[in-house]
Scaffold this motif. Structure first.
Motif, PDB file in Angstrom:
ATOM      1  N   CYS A 226       0.848  -1.198   0.000  1.00 52.15           N
ATOM      2  CA  CYS A 226       0.000   0.000   0.000  1.00 52.15           C
ATOM      3  C   CYS A 226       0.879   1.242   0.000  1.00 52.15           C
ATOM      4  CB  CYS A 226      -0.939  -0.002   1.208  1.00 52.15           C
ATOM      5  SG  CYS A 226      -0.110   0.342   2.776  1.00 52.15           S
ATOM      6  N   GLY A 227       2.097   1.094   0.535  1.00 54.72           N
ATOM      7  CA  GLY A 227       3.046   2.207   0.530  1.00 54.72           C
ATOM      8  C   GLY A 227       2.924   3.152   1.708  1.00 54.72           C
ATOM      9  N   SER A 228       1.885   2.996   2.506  1.00 56.22           N
ATOM     10  CA  SER A 228       1.712   3.974   3.591  1.00 56.22           C
ATOM     11  C   SER A 228       1.533   3.367   4.986  1.00 56.22           C
ATOM     12  CB  SER A 228       0.520   4.891   3.278  1.00 56.22           C
ATOM     13  OG  SER A 228      -0.633   4.111   3.043  1.00 56.22           O
ATOM     14  N   CYS A 229       1.383   2.032   5.081  1.00 55.59           N
ATOM     15  CA  CYS A 229       1.189   1.453   6.420  1.00 55.59           C
ATOM     16  C   CYS A 229       2.558   1.294   7.117  1.00 55.59           C
ATOM     17  CB  CYS A 229       0.468   0.105   6.329  1.00 55.59           C
ATOM     18  SG  CYS A 229       1.483  -1.264   5.712  1.00 55.59           S
ATOM     19  N   ASP A 230       2.517   0.952   8.407  1.00 59.02           N
ATOM     20  CA  ASP A 230       3.769   0.832   9.168  1.00 59.02           C
ATOM     21  C   ASP A 230       4.696  -0.224   8.562  1.00 59.02           C
ATOM     22  OD1 ASP A 230       2.942   2.780  10.846  1.00 59.02           O
ATOM     23  OD2 ASP A 230       2.375   1.445  12.497  1.00 59.02           O
ATOM     24  N   TYR A 231       4.101  -1.331   8.091  1.00 58.07           N
ATOM     25  CA  TYR A 231       4.935  -2.378   7.492  1.00 58.07           C
ATOM     26  C   TYR A 231       5.646  -1.851   6.255  1.00 58.07           C
ATOM     27  CZ  TYR A 231       6.395  -6.482   4.906  1.00 58.07           C
ATOM     28  OH  TYR A 231       7.149  -7.374   4.194  1.00 58.07           O
ATOM     29  N   CYS A 232       4.902  -1.195   5.363  1.00 54.73           N
ATOM     30  CA  CYS A 232       5.512  -0.657   4.135  1.00 54.73           C
ATOM     31  C   CYS A 232       6.567   0.383   4.466  1.00 54.73           C
ATOM     32  CB  CYS A 232       4.435  -0.063   3.227  1.00 54.73           C
ATOM     33  SG  CYS A 232       3.402  -1.323   2.441  1.00 54.73           S
ATOM     34  N   LYS A 233       6.244   1.278   5.386  1.00 57.15           N
ATOM     35  CA  LYS A 233       7.215   2.325   5.747  1.00 57.15           C
ATOM     36  C   LYS A 233       8.502   1.721   6.300  1.00 57.15           C
ATOM     37  CE  LYS A 233       4.328   4.786   8.267  1.00 57.15           C
ATOM     38  NZ  LYS A 233       3.886   5.815   9.227  1.00 57.15           N
ATOM     39  N   SER A 234       8.350   0.601   7.046  1.00 54.26           N
ATOM     40  CA  SER A 234       9.535   0.038   7.690  1.00 54.26           C
ATOM     41  C   SER A 234      10.342  -0.862   6.762  1.00 54.26           C
ATOM     42  CB  SER A 234       9.129  -0.736   8.949  1.00 54.26           C
ATOM     43  OG  SER A 234       8.332  -1.850   8.585  1.00 54.26           O
ATOM     44  N   THR A 235       9.793  -1.231   5.602  1.00 53.51           N
ATOM     45  CA  THR A 235      10.520  -2.169   4.743  1.00 53.51           C
ATOM     46  C   THR A 235      10.865  -1.609   3.368  1.00 53.51           C
ATOM     47  OG1 THR A 235       8.397  -3.099   4.048  1.00 53.51           O
ATOM     48  CG2 THR A 235       9.574  -4.269   5.795  1.00 53.51           C
ATOM     49  N   GLN A 236      10.205  -0.523   2.958  1.00 51.11           N
ATOM     50  CA  GLN A 236      10.467  -0.031   1.607  1.00 51.11           C
ATOM     51  C   GLN A 236      11.552   1.037   1.594  1.00 51.11           C
ATOM     52  OE1 GLN A 236       6.305   0.764   0.115  1.00 51.11           O
ATOM     53  NE2 GLN A 236       7.063  -0.555  -1.510  1.00 51.11           N
ATOM     54  N   ASP A 237      12.384   1.013   0.533  1.00 51.32           N
ATOM     55  CA  ASP A 237      13.439   1.995   0.388  1.00 51.32           C
ATOM     56  C   ASP A 237      12.847   3.339  -0.037  1.00 51.32           C
ATOM     57  OD1 ASP A 237      15.286   0.035   0.962  1.00 51.32           O
ATOM     58  OD2 ASP A 237      15.525  -0.540  -1.153  1.00 51.32           O
ATOM     59  N   ALA A 238      13.588   4.397   0.245  1.00 53.21           N
ATOM     60  CA  ALA A 238      13.150   5.735  -0.162  1.00 53.21           C
ATOM     61  C   ALA A 238      13.105   5.821  -1.686  1.00 53.21           C
ATOM     62  CB  ALA A 238      14.103   6.780   0.400  1.00 53.21           C
ATOM     63  N   GLU A 239      12.170   6.569  -2.189  1.00 56.97           N
ATOM     64  CA  GLU A 239      12.047   6.772  -3.638  1.00 56.97           C
ATOM     65  C   GLU A 239      11.976   8.267  -3.920  1.00 56.97           C
ATOM     66  OE1 GLU A 239       8.269   4.964  -4.249  1.00 56.97           O
ATOM     67  OE2 GLU A 239       9.065   2.945  -4.592  1.00 56.97           O
ATOM     68  N   ILE A 240      12.327   8.632  -5.156  1.00 54.26           N
ATOM     69  CA  ILE A 240      12.192  10.034  -5.555  1.00 54.26           C
ATOM     70  C   ILE A 240      10.773  10.280  -6.059  1.00 54.26           C
ATOM     71  CG2 ILE A 240      12.978  11.802  -7.194  1.00 54.26           C
ATOM     72  CD1 ILE A 240      15.715  10.329  -7.163  1.00 54.26           C
ATOM     73  N   HIS A 241      10.148  11.283  -5.518  1.00 52.19           N
ATOM     74  CA  HIS A 241       8.798  11.657  -5.937  1.00 52.19           C
ATOM     75  C   HIS A 241       8.780  13.135  -6.319  1.00 52.19           C
ATOM     76  CE1 HIS A 241       6.165   8.201  -4.515  1.00 52.19           C
ATOM     77  NE2 HIS A 241       7.371   7.844  -4.124  1.00 52.19           N
ATOM     78  N   SER A 242       7.794  13.515  -7.127  1.00 53.19           N
ATOM     79  CA  SER A 242       7.644  14.937  -7.447  1.00 53.19           C
ATOM     80  C   SER A 242       6.934  15.645  -6.309  1.00 53.19           C
ATOM     81  CB  SER A 242       6.788  15.095  -8.721  1.00 53.19           C
ATOM     82  OG  SER A 242       6.369  16.450  -8.819  1.00 53.19           O
ATOM     83  N   TYR A 243       7.435  16.833  -6.016  1.00 53.85           N
ATOM     84  CA  TYR A 243       6.819  17.650  -4.974  1.00 53.85           C
ATOM     85  C   TYR A 243       5.352  17.933  -5.301  1.00 53.85           C
ATOM     86  CZ  TYR A 243       5.946  21.853  -2.164  1.00 53.85           C
ATOM     87  OH  TYR A 243       5.422  22.779  -1.310  1.00 53.85           O
TER      88      TYR A 243
END
Ligand SMILES: [Zn+2]
Length: 248
Positions: A226-243
């Protein structure tokens, strides 16, 4: 696998069966759900969840066990050491209020924590009914901040699945009710009947999502993040996004 009070919430049971909470978990975040099934991730339990659990435990007669299993409900230091924390004293107020109401207690007077299983939409399911009155109704006990917050928790999905599983077990199509108690300082009590039209709609929603969730659970489809839950936040690498994303 035979489900009992002891095995119902085990990882083995969750692997073998779908449940309403697992279905909802797949809706929120398939990756986190699969990590839980693999035993790699356990979300922390929050206090609101524990207050609901305390309230439920009174009604199914397991409050003493609940207290023993959750020492964190007690104050650990200071003058009030050993007493219930304020949230759980509030749960006591709610229990007393509910106990004093004849109609509320009537709805909660069925068979408690009845475990049922059935095959539905291509997978085995399990459910545990708070109060089951054969030939009369199924009632689920709910605590809520206020009655207005109830729809956001999608209990229509729970009602639809419980009703269907009971029907598949030969109990007919029983009306589904929520016995709700608010966590307000002065608790409110209300019984909500879930109309069958609402349950039908929820059941068809589940049916349309199940092929994908079954494939994910079987490892045939990638469990998306989902990209926003605690599990995703704790396991996914940082990505570049547009402001600009933040301004949308
Ligand atoms: Zn996630």
């Amino acid at each position: 696998m035979i489900l009992t009070e002891e095995t119902y919430y085990s990882r083995e049971a969750d692997t073998a069966f779908f449940s309403v909470s697992q279905y909802k978990s797949f809706c929120r975040c398939p990756a986190a759900t699969m990590a839980r099934l693999r035993g790699e991730y356990e979300p922390p339990t929050n206090t609101a969840f524990l207050v609901g659990g305390y309230f439920d435990a009174y009604f199914d007669g397991s409050l003493e066990r609940f207290k023993a299993e959750h020492p964190e409900i007690l104050v650990t230091r200071g003058e009030r050491k050993g007493e219930l924390k304020s949230e759980f004293r509030q749960a006591e107020v709610m229990i007393e209020r509910a106990k004093s109401d004849k109609l509320f207690m009537k709805f909660m007077s069925g068979e408690k924590q009845k475990i049922l299983t059935a095959d539905l939409f291509g997978a085995p399911w399990k459910c545990k009914l708070d109060s089951f009155s054969e030939g009369i109704c199924i009632t689920d006990l709910k605590t809520c901040q206020s009655f207005g917050t109830i729809p956001r928790y999608r209990y229509d999905i729970q009602g639809a699945i419980y009703q269907k599983i009971a029907e598949l077990n030969g109990y007919g199509r029983l009306p589904f009710y929520l016995a709700a108690c608010t966590k307000e300082t002065v608790p409110g009590l209300r019984i909500f009947q879930m109309p069958n039209e609402v349950l039908d709609l929820a059941l068809s929603e589940v049916e349309s999502n199940m092929p994908l969730f079954i494939a994910m659970k079987n490892g045939e489809e990638e469990a998306t993040h989902c990209g926003s839950c605690d599990y995703c936040k704790s396991t996914q690498d940082a990505e570049i996004h547009s402001y600009l994303e933040l301004l949308a």
